[in-house]
Every structure is written in C-alpha cells, then in structure tokens.
Scaffold this motif. Structure first.
Motif, PDB file in Angstrom:
ATOM      1  N   THR A   1     -69.688 -22.258  10.049  1.00  0.00           N
ATOM      2  CA  THR A   1     -68.196 -22.867   9.783  1.00  0.00           C
ATOM      3  C   THR A   1     -69.060 -23.303  10.748  1.00  0.00           C
ATOM      4  N   GLY A   2     -67.750 -24.956  10.602  1.00  0.00           N
ATOM      5  CA  GLY A   2     -67.799 -26.708  10.863  1.00  0.00           C
ATOM      6  C   GLY A   2     -68.565 -27.120  10.182  1.00  0.00           C
TER       7      GLY A   2
ATOM      8  N   CYS B   1     -71.563 -20.267  13.951  1.00  0.00           N
ATOM      9  CA  CYS B   1     -71.445 -19.047  13.224  1.00  0.00           C
ATOM     10  C   CYS B   1     -70.406 -17.711  13.555  1.00  0.00           C
ATOM     11  N   GLY B   2     -69.854 -18.149  12.183  1.00  0.00           N
ATOM     12  CA  GLY B   2     -68.803 -16.602  11.988  1.00  0.00           C
ATOM     13  C   GLY B   2     -69.353 -15.525  12.178  1.00  0.00           C
TER      14      GLY B   2
END
Length: 111
Positions: free
Chosen positions: A64-65, A73-74
């Motif tokens: 993410t991002g 890390c999701g």
C-alpha cells in the motif's frame, strides 16, 4: 532519509516492487498458514507466489502507499517467509532502492 524515530522501510517499499516472492504453499491460509489466499498465485503443488510479483514491473498486491514516500505491507502480520527474512540495507535492498531511483541506506537500522 526518514526521521531517526522511523524505520526506513516505512517510507520505502522498493523491495515489494522489485522481486518475485515465492514461498511454500504451507504458508497459505488454505494449508493452515497465515498468508491470505486471495493474494496468492499457485506456482506448483508446493510453491505459491505473492500476486503481482511476477509481472514485468513487479508490485506485490499487498503493498500500500507510494514507493519512496510512505509504503506499507497490507498483510504485515501475515506476510510470507521471504518478506520476513528480507533485511533492510542488504545487497538486495540496495538493488531494489536503486531500481526505484532511491539513495543507498547508509545505516538502515539507526532508528
């Protein structure tokens, strides 16, 4: 460079967008592990891969991002072993950072 109170990986994410991530199917939820099945691509009977990491321009589906700005890390708590074993500042880390135009980490763990 991030502030001294922030680990460099929290602004990086380059490793998540540079390498294929293969691991044992035993790490998947389906086989009793923790890696979410929806983020896994089967490779062989015994090998799985993080979705998105086998593309020409890899980017893990769990990332993410924005790389180099704020990345995460999701599924950090459930990430597979290659991700758990990846070391900030290692040769592979430095190659990933270079691939994304980021500077070398001088002292990656000085947090």
């Amino acid at each position: 460079m991030p502030s001294t109170s922030e680990h460099p990986c929290l602004t990086c994410g380059a490793c998540c967008a540079s390498f294929r991530v293969d691991f044992s199917t035993m790490e998947t939820q389906e086989c009793g592990g923790s890696v979410p099945d929806g983020l896994v691509v089967p490779v062989t009977e015994h090998t799985a891969r993080m979705r998105g990491t086998d593309h020409a321009s890899p980017r893990c589906a769990a990332l993410t991002g924005k790389i180099g700005v704020k990345a995460a890390c999701g599924i950090y708590e459930w990430r597979p072993s290659p991700c758990r074993e990846f070391d900030a500042g290692s040769d592979a880390c430095q190659r990933a950072r270079a691939r994304h135009g980021m500077p070398v980490l001088d002292d990656p763990l000085a947090a």
